[in-house]
Motif scaffolding. Structure first.
Motif, mmCIF file in Angstrom:
data_model
loop_
_atom_site.group_PDB
_atom_site.id
_atom_site.type_symbol
_atom_site.label_atom_id
_atom_site.label_comp_id
_atom_site.label_asym_id
_atom_site.label_seq_id
_atom_site.Cartn_x
_atom_site.Cartn_y
_atom_site.Cartn_z
ATOM 1 N N TRP A 92 46.249 28.051 112.720
ATOM 2 C CA TRP A 92 46.902 27.775 111.223
ATOM 3 C C TRP A 92 47.170 28.977 110.559
ATOM 4 C CZ3 TRP A 92 45.794 29.382 106.406
ATOM 5 C CH2 TRP A 92 46.611 28.901 105.329
ATOM 6 N N TRP A 95 50.065 30.755 112.289
ATOM 7 C CA TRP A 95 51.288 30.096 111.807
ATOM 8 C C TRP A 95 51.557 30.520 110.348
ATOM 9 C CZ3 TRP A 95 52.808 29.904 116.128
ATOM 10 C CH2 TRP A 95 52.144 29.091 117.301
ATOM 11 N N PHE A 96 50.685 30.484 109.472
ATOM 12 C CA PHE A 96 50.944 30.530 108.052
ATOM 13 C C PHE A 96 51.191 32.263 107.721
ATOM 14 C CE2 PHE A 96 50.229 31.035 103.475
ATOM 15 C CZ PHE A 96 51.068 30.050 102.966
ATOM 16 N N ALA A 99 53.246 34.219 111.108
ATOM 17 C CA ALA A 99 54.457 33.854 111.453
ATOM 18 C C ALA A 99 55.558 33.562 110.243
ATOM 19 C CB ALA A 99 54.636 32.944 112.644
ATOM 20 N N GLY A 100 54.730 33.035 109.236
ATOM 21 C CA GLY A 100 55.527 32.656 108.054
ATOM 22 C C GLY A 100 56.387 31.463 108.045
ATOM 23 N N GLN A 101 55.551 30.514 109.288
ATOM 24 C CA GLN A 101 56.112 29.332 109.395
ATOM 25 C C GLN A 101 55.390 28.390 108.700
ATOM 26 O OE1 GLN A 101 58.759 28.405 111.788
ATOM 27 N NE2 GLN A 101 58.934 30.573 111.507
ATOM 28 N N TYR A 102 55.976 28.249 107.357
ATOM 29 C CA TYR A 102 55.218 27.374 106.391
ATOM 30 C C TYR A 102 55.109 25.828 106.713
ATOM 31 C CZ TYR A 102 55.474 31.917 104.366
ATOM 32 O OH TYR A 102 55.533 33.246 104.127
ATOM 33 N N LEU A 104 55.607 24.471 109.537
ATOM 34 C CA LEU A 104 54.806 24.004 110.751
ATOM 35 C C LEU A 104 53.417 24.215 110.521
ATOM 36 C CD1 LEU A 104 54.248 23.917 113.858
ATOM 37 C CD2 LEU A 104 54.622 26.319 113.958
ATOM 38 N N ALA A 105 52.894 25.263 109.603
ATOM 39 C CA ALA A 105 51.518 25.423 109.197
ATOM 40 C C ALA A 105 51.095 24.040 108.644
ATOM 41 C CB ALA A 105 51.368 26.565 108.211
ATOM 42 N N TRP A 108 50.454 21.502 111.112
ATOM 43 C CA TRP A 108 49.172 21.809 111.774
ATOM 44 C C TRP A 108 48.025 21.406 111.235
ATOM 45 C CZ3 TRP A 108 49.805 23.787 116.579
ATOM 46 C CH2 TRP A 108 48.795 24.293 117.214
ATOM 47 N N ASN A 148 49.529 24.490 100.780
ATOM 48 C CA ASN A 148 50.576 24.955 101.690
ATOM 49 C C ASN A 148 51.966 24.272 101.797
ATOM 50 O OD1 ASN A 148 50.257 25.482 105.442
ATOM 51 N ND2 ASN A 148 52.186 25.351 104.284
ATOM 52 N N PHE A 152 55.562 26.122 100.631
ATOM 53 C CA PHE A 152 56.899 25.878 101.603
ATOM 54 C C PHE A 152 57.942 25.271 100.696
ATOM 55 C CE2 PHE A 152 59.582 22.519 103.416
ATOM 56 C CZ PHE A 152 60.189 23.255 104.705
#
Length: 156
Positions: A92, A95-96, A99-102, A104-105, A108, A148, A152
């Protein structure tokens, strides 16, 4: 016998704390971006996160050690969700913060919440206190999911 018990607790405390330490490295590198994000008003101050997470990692370790030391013949199987949730917990952070994939995080975290629930149920069968010790982790992770998702939405 007492020495084995102490070593067991040390091992099970070190494992989640080590995962947390690795996650902290990823978090540290992602903090400049995180600090620039819009955050909801209910975001706790940054200094609180490592305090809470270290407490939760200690509770995880104590619970896992209690399961391992129990007389439950299925204790090894009961520790599977413990290992899985550590892996999910670490990724997590990747991802958070990494990768800044909020979004997806966030999803997850929903999976992690299910695995934490599984861990609580599994731990409780071997040692009820071990299961109860994980409830703060479940609650904090639920809060983290709300936080989270809010981040986002605020940063679309």
């Amino acid at each position: 016998m007492k020495r084995n018990k102490v070593l067991t607790y040390l091992l099970f405390l070190l494992l989640p704390l080590a995962v947390g330490g690795l996650a902290a490295l990823v978090t540290y590198h992602g903090m400049p971006v995180y600090e620039q994000l819009e955050k909801p008003v209910f975001t706790p101050p940054s200094f609180l996160f490592p305090i809470v997470w270290n407490l939760l990692y200690v509770l995880m370790g104590i619970g896992a050690a209690r399961v391992w030391l129990s007389q439950d013949p299925m204790r090894g199987q009961r520790l599977r969700p413990f290992v899985l949730q550590l892996i999910l917990n670490f990724f997590w952070t990747v991802w958070f913060f990494g990768a800044g994939q909020y979004l997806l995080a966030f999803f997850w975290l929903l999976i992690l919440l299910c695995v934490i629930g599984w861990m609580i149920a599994a731990f409780s069968k071997a040692d009820p206190l071990a299961g109860r010790l994980q409830i703060p982790y479940l609650l904090w992770t639920g809060f983290a999911a709300v936080l989270n998702f809010s981040i986002f939405l605020l940063n679309l």
